[in-house]
Structures are given as structure tokens and as C-alpha cells.
Design a protein around this motif. Structure first.
Motif, PDB file in Angstrom:
ATOM      1  N   GLN A 258     -34.290 -30.479  -8.562  1.00 16.73           N
ATOM      2  CA  GLN A 258     -33.602 -30.265  -7.211  1.00 16.73           C
ATOM      3  C   GLN A 258     -34.559 -29.402  -6.123  1.00 16.73           C
ATOM      4  N   ASP A 259     -35.254 -28.452  -6.543  1.00 20.80           N
ATOM      5  CA  ASP A 259     -36.163 -27.826  -5.891  1.00 20.80           C
ATOM      6  C   ASP A 259     -37.272 -26.811  -6.733  1.00 20.80           C
TER       7      ASP A 259
ATOM      8  N   ILE B 248     -46.239 -41.175 -12.773  1.00 19.25           N
ATOM      9  CA  ILE B 248     -45.041 -40.244 -12.326  1.00 19.25           C
ATOM     10  C   ILE B 248     -44.214 -40.855 -11.234  1.00 19.25           C
ATOM     11  N   ALA B 249     -42.874 -40.542 -11.523  1.00 20.61           N
ATOM     12  CA  ALA B 249     -41.991 -40.678 -10.522  1.00 20.61           C
ATOM     13  C   ALA B 249     -40.990 -39.350 -10.374  1.00 20.61           C
ATOM     14  N   PHE B 250     -41.219 -38.989  -9.026  1.00 21.20           N
ATOM     15  CA  PHE B 250     -40.607 -37.706  -8.784  1.00 21.20           C
ATOM     16  C   PHE B 250     -39.077 -38.194  -8.094  1.00 21.20           C
ATOM     17  N   MET B 251     -38.415 -37.431  -8.554  1.00 18.33           N
ATOM     18  CA  MET B 251     -36.977 -37.627  -7.615  1.00 18.33           C
ATOM     19  C   MET B 251     -36.275 -36.318  -7.238  1.00 18.33           C
ATOM     20  N   VAL B 252     -36.386 -36.282  -5.856  1.00 14.95           N
ATOM     21  CA  VAL B 252     -36.387 -34.936  -5.295  1.00 14.95           C
ATOM     22  C   VAL B 252     -35.147 -34.944  -4.256  1.00 14.95           C
ATOM     23  N   GLU B 253     -34.556 -33.693  -4.469  1.00 13.94           N
ATOM     24  CA  GLU B 253     -33.515 -33.274  -3.621  1.00 13.94           C
ATOM     25  C   GLU B 253     -33.754 -32.680  -2.266  1.00 13.94           C
ATOM     26  N   ASP B 254     -34.809 -31.415  -2.485  1.00 16.29           N
ATOM     27  CA  ASP B 254     -35.243 -30.711  -1.402  1.00 16.29           C
ATOM     28  C   ASP B 254     -36.326 -31.643  -0.620  1.00 16.29           C
ATOM     29  N   GLU B 255     -35.808 -31.616   0.783  1.00 19.34           N
ATOM     30  CA  GLU B 255     -36.686 -32.239   1.817  1.00 19.34           C
ATOM     31  C   GLU B 255     -38.144 -31.587   1.800  1.00 19.34           C
ATOM     32  N   THR B 256     -37.990 -30.241   1.787  1.00 19.47           N
ATOM     33  CA  THR B 256     -39.500 -29.741   1.927  1.00 19.47           C
ATOM     34  C   THR B 256     -40.396 -30.082   0.698  1.00 19.47           C
ATOM     35  N   LEU B 257     -39.822 -29.941  -0.507  1.00 20.98           N
ATOM     36  CA  LEU B 257     -40.437 -30.323  -1.701  1.00 20.98           C
ATOM     37  C   LEU B 257     -40.903 -31.776  -1.576  1.00 20.98           C
ATOM     38  N   LYS B 258     -40.139 -32.552  -1.106  1.00 19.33           N
ATOM     39  CA  LYS B 258     -40.206 -34.024  -1.095  1.00 19.33           C
ATOM     40  C   LYS B 258     -41.428 -34.199  -0.207  1.00 19.33           C
ATOM     41  N   ASN B 259     -41.455 -33.874   1.002  1.00 21.00           N
ATOM     42  CA  ASN B 259     -42.457 -33.971   2.020  1.00 21.00           C
ATOM     43  C   ASN B 259     -43.717 -33.466   1.380  1.00 21.00           C
ATOM     44  N   GLN B 260     -43.846 -32.194   0.872  1.00 20.52           N
ATOM     45  CA  GLN B 260     -44.975 -31.832   0.278  1.00 20.52           C
ATOM     46  C   GLN B 260     -45.696 -32.674  -0.457  1.00 20.52           C
ATOM     47  N   LEU B 261     -44.830 -33.365  -1.606  1.00 24.39           N
ATOM     48  CA  LEU B 261     -45.354 -34.292  -2.612  1.00 24.39           C
ATOM     49  C   LEU B 261     -45.750 -35.437  -2.151  1.00 24.39           C
ATOM     50  N   GLU B 262     -45.128 -36.023  -1.127  1.00 22.97           N
ATOM     51  CA  GLU B 262     -45.765 -37.114  -0.370  1.00 22.97           C
ATOM     52  C   GLU B 262     -46.732 -36.976   0.305  1.00 22.97           C
TER      53      GLU B 262
ATOM     54  N   GLN C  18     -44.929 -42.108  -7.567  1.00 19.05           N
ATOM     55  CA  GLN C  18     -43.717 -42.483  -6.536  1.00 19.05           C
ATOM     56  C   GLN C  18     -42.926 -41.356  -6.255  1.00 19.05           C
ATOM     57  N   ILE C  19     -42.445 -41.234  -5.093  1.00 18.47           N
ATOM     58  CA  ILE C  19     -41.729 -40.089  -4.672  1.00 18.47           C
ATOM     59  C   ILE C  19     -40.189 -40.725  -4.126  1.00 18.47           C
ATOM     60  N   CYS C  20     -39.079 -40.287  -4.883  1.00 20.76           N
ATOM     61  CA  CYS C  20     -37.879 -41.161  -4.572  1.00 20.76           C
ATOM     62  C   CYS C  20     -36.833 -39.969  -4.294  1.00 20.76           C
ATOM     63  N   ASP C  21     -35.983 -40.534  -3.289  1.00 19.89           N
ATOM     64  CA  ASP C  21     -34.729 -39.579  -3.234  1.00 19.89           C
ATOM     65  C   ASP C  21     -33.883 -39.038  -4.474  1.00 19.89           C
ATOM     66  N   PHE C  22     -33.358 -37.938  -4.573  1.00 23.84           N
ATOM     67  CA  PHE C  22     -32.643 -37.710  -5.525  1.00 23.84           C
ATOM     68  C   PHE C  22     -31.264 -38.474  -5.705  1.00 23.84           C
ATOM     69  N   LYS C  23     -30.748 -38.938  -4.703  1.00 19.33           N
ATOM     70  CA  LYS C  23     -29.585 -39.982  -5.006  1.00 19.33           C
ATOM     71  C   LYS C  23     -29.985 -41.515  -5.421  1.00 19.33           C
ATOM     72  N   ASP C  24     -31.308 -41.582  -5.500  1.00 16.44           N
ATOM     73  CA  ASP C  24     -31.634 -42.939  -5.959  1.00 16.44           C
ATOM     74  C   ASP C  24     -32.268 -42.882  -7.324  1.00 16.44           C
ATOM     75  N   ILE C  25     -31.899 -42.111  -8.359  1.00 12.59           N
ATOM     76  CA  ILE C  25     -32.491 -41.882  -9.498  1.00 12.59           C
ATOM     77  C   ILE C  25     -32.364 -43.233 -10.438  1.00 12.59           C
ATOM     78  N   SER C  26     -31.215 -43.905 -10.220  1.00 17.03           N
ATOM     79  CA  SER C  26     -31.408 -45.063 -11.031  1.00 17.03           C
ATOM     80  C   SER C  26     -32.112 -46.329 -10.936  1.00 17.03           C
ATOM     81  N   ASN C  27     -32.415 -46.426  -9.754  1.00 13.97           N
ATOM     82  CA  ASN C  27     -33.201 -47.588  -9.038  1.00 13.97           C
ATOM     83  C   ASN C  27     -34.858 -46.922  -9.169  1.00 13.97           C
ATOM     84  N   CYS C  28     -34.985 -45.765  -9.207  1.00 17.92           N
ATOM     85  CA  CYS C  28     -36.514 -45.279  -9.209  1.00 17.92           C
ATOM     86  C   CYS C  28     -36.934 -45.109 -10.636  1.00 17.92           C
ATOM     87  N   VAL C  29     -35.915 -44.913 -11.546  1.00 16.85           N
ATOM     88  CA  VAL C  29     -36.431 -44.878 -13.035  1.00 16.85           C
ATOM     89  C   VAL C  29     -36.538 -46.239 -13.374  1.00 16.85           C
TER      90      VAL C  29
END
Length: 246
Positions: free
Chosen positions: A167-168, A198-212, A222-233
Motif C-alpha cells: 500500500q505504501d 521482482i514485480a511491485f504492485m503499488v497503491e501509493d502514487e508517490t512510492l510508485k513513481n519513486q520506484l519507477e 516491473q512496477i504495476c498498479d495495485f488494482k492490477d495484481i492478477s495480471n501483474c503476477v
């Protein structure tokens, strides 16, 4: 000359029906349709077994955010679990971790058959809770790095796939600074360099942008949206099994 009429006598042969022609039956193994069906079935079974025995086995490390801020994210934890076990093969190693202010390994098993996975995802509640405030991604990554090193020490050279649902990354007492980008980059590099991804599935946009921004140099991240867990995994696990993953 006799007045009596003597009817012609018929023999018993003349009253019988003509003999029916003899029917000949082909043996089943001479039937083109049956042979085709058998060969097709054997081909399908053979192809399935070939794929099964030649598929690359993997080590999968599944990590879920169990912090107080992610307590209600039961659906996401369940999706993460279900998307994972749908792709497991006999011979895979499945390692589960829960993390908050600290990481905890909750499961480390070798997959023997699909029956061993029954009921795995029925209870997606948190396995741990915060002892102290905060959520440490760095401590989790370092635990994963140590786990990979232990598997390599056991001569397990299978590709490693790490999927992290977070989440964050929140600061807490006696925890590493979550803004220590270089420490994150070093640990991630050590994992991916050791035949890992490693695949990160992140909800917080700040953390997601930092990792990207900071992990783009790592080809197997790979960095994915938290809402796209199934496809990312699914993508992460499928990619790890492909020839040339290293």
C-alpha cells in the motif's frame, strides 16, 4: 389313367429361404477413424507431458502488506494468492511473506501436486499486525535477499520471482529511512542479478513513481498498479518460465 391328381412334392430344401450373404467385420484396429482418434489422443497426452516435464520450475516469493493501513485490503491479498497458485507447477517452491514494520516468513513449501494448494486463499486476513508504526519496504527486500541466498546455498538454482503487493512505504521507529534510494537499488540489484525478477504492485502514487524512477536500470523489475495484481503476477510468473529468462 388315374383320376386322382397328385400334387408335386416339394423337398424341405425348396421351402427354405436363400442363404443370407456372410457379413465380414473389420478388426477395430483397421478402422481409419478409430486409429485417427487414438493417435490424436496419444499426441495430445504426449504434448501435454512434454510441456509439463520441460517447463522451468521456479521459486516464487509472495509478499503482502499487512500493516495497519492495509488491514482492509483482504480482496487484494486474496487476488495475489489466487493468481499465484493458478500458475504453480509440481517442483516449484512457494514462499509467502507478510510485512509491516518488519517482515515475517509465513510459508516455505515445495509444490508436490495441486491438491496441496486447496484452501490456500480462503482466509485472506492479515497474518501479522504492526508491533510498531510504519511499513518498511527495505527490511522486506533485505529479508527476500537473505532468503534467496539461502536457497542458492542449498544448490537450488531455479529462477526466483518476487511479487510484492504494498500500500505504501511508511517511516517508523528503528526502521531504515524509506527514502534511502541507494539502499533499495542495491538490494534489488542483488536479487535480480542472482537469477531473479521482482514485480511491485503499488497503491501509493508517490512510492510508485519513486520506484519507477530509480529502478528503470534493472531490466527484470516491473512496477504495476495495485488494482492490477492478477495480471501483474501472471505476467511475472509466466516470464520466469520462458527459455532465456536469465
Amino acid at each position: 389313367m388315374s383320376r386322382y391328381y397328385h400334387p408335386t412334392r416339394y423337398t424341405s430344401r425348396s421351402l427354405q429361404s436363400p442363404a443370407a450373404p456372410t457379413q465380414t467385420h473389420k478388426a477395430w484396429f483397421k478402422s481409419p477413424l478409430i486409429l485417427s482418434a487414438i493417435l490424436l489422443g496419444l499426441g495430445i497426452v504426449g504434448a501435454t507431458l512434454f510441456v509439463e516435464f520441460t517447463t522451468q520450475r521456479i521459486i516464487h516469493i509472495r509478499a503482502d502488506d499487512n500493516s495497519d493501513s492495509a488491514e482492509t485490503y483482504t480482496a487484494q491479498r486474496q487476488q495475489h494468492c489466487q493468481a499465484s497458485i493458478q500458475h504453480y507447477k509440481p517442483g516449484d517452491v512457494a514462499i509467502s511473506m507478510s510485512f509491516a514494520d518488519r517482515p515475517v516468513t509465513t510459508q516455505n513449501i515445495s509444490i508436490s501436486n495441486s491438491l496441496s494448494l486447496l484452501g490456500q486463499c480462503k482466509d485472506p486476513k492479515r497474518a501479522i499486525a504492526n508491533k510498531h508504526p510504519g511499513t518498511s519496504l527495505i527490511l522486506l527486500l533485505e529479508r527476500i535477499q537473505n532468503t534467496v541466498q539461502k536457497e542458492r546455498a542449498r544448490k537450488n538454482q531455479k529462477p526466483v520471482v518476487v511479487t510484492i503487493a504494498i500500500q505504501d512505504d511508511e517511516p517508523g521507529p528503528n526502521q531504515p529511512n524509506p527514502k534511502d534510494v541507494q539502499r533499495i537499488k542495491t538490494v534489488v540489484h542483488n536479487i535480480t542479478e542472482n537469477n531473479g525478477a521482482i514485480a511491485f504492485m503499488v497503491e501509493d502514487e508517490t512510492l510508485k513513481n519513486q520506484l519507477e524512477t530509480n529502478l528503470t536500470s534493472e531490466g527484470k523489475v516491473q512496477i504495476c498498479d495495485f488494482k492490477d495484481i492478477s495480471n501483474c503476477v501472471s505476467l511475472a510468473l509466466e516470464t520466469a518460465r520462458k527459455p532465456g529468462f536469465r
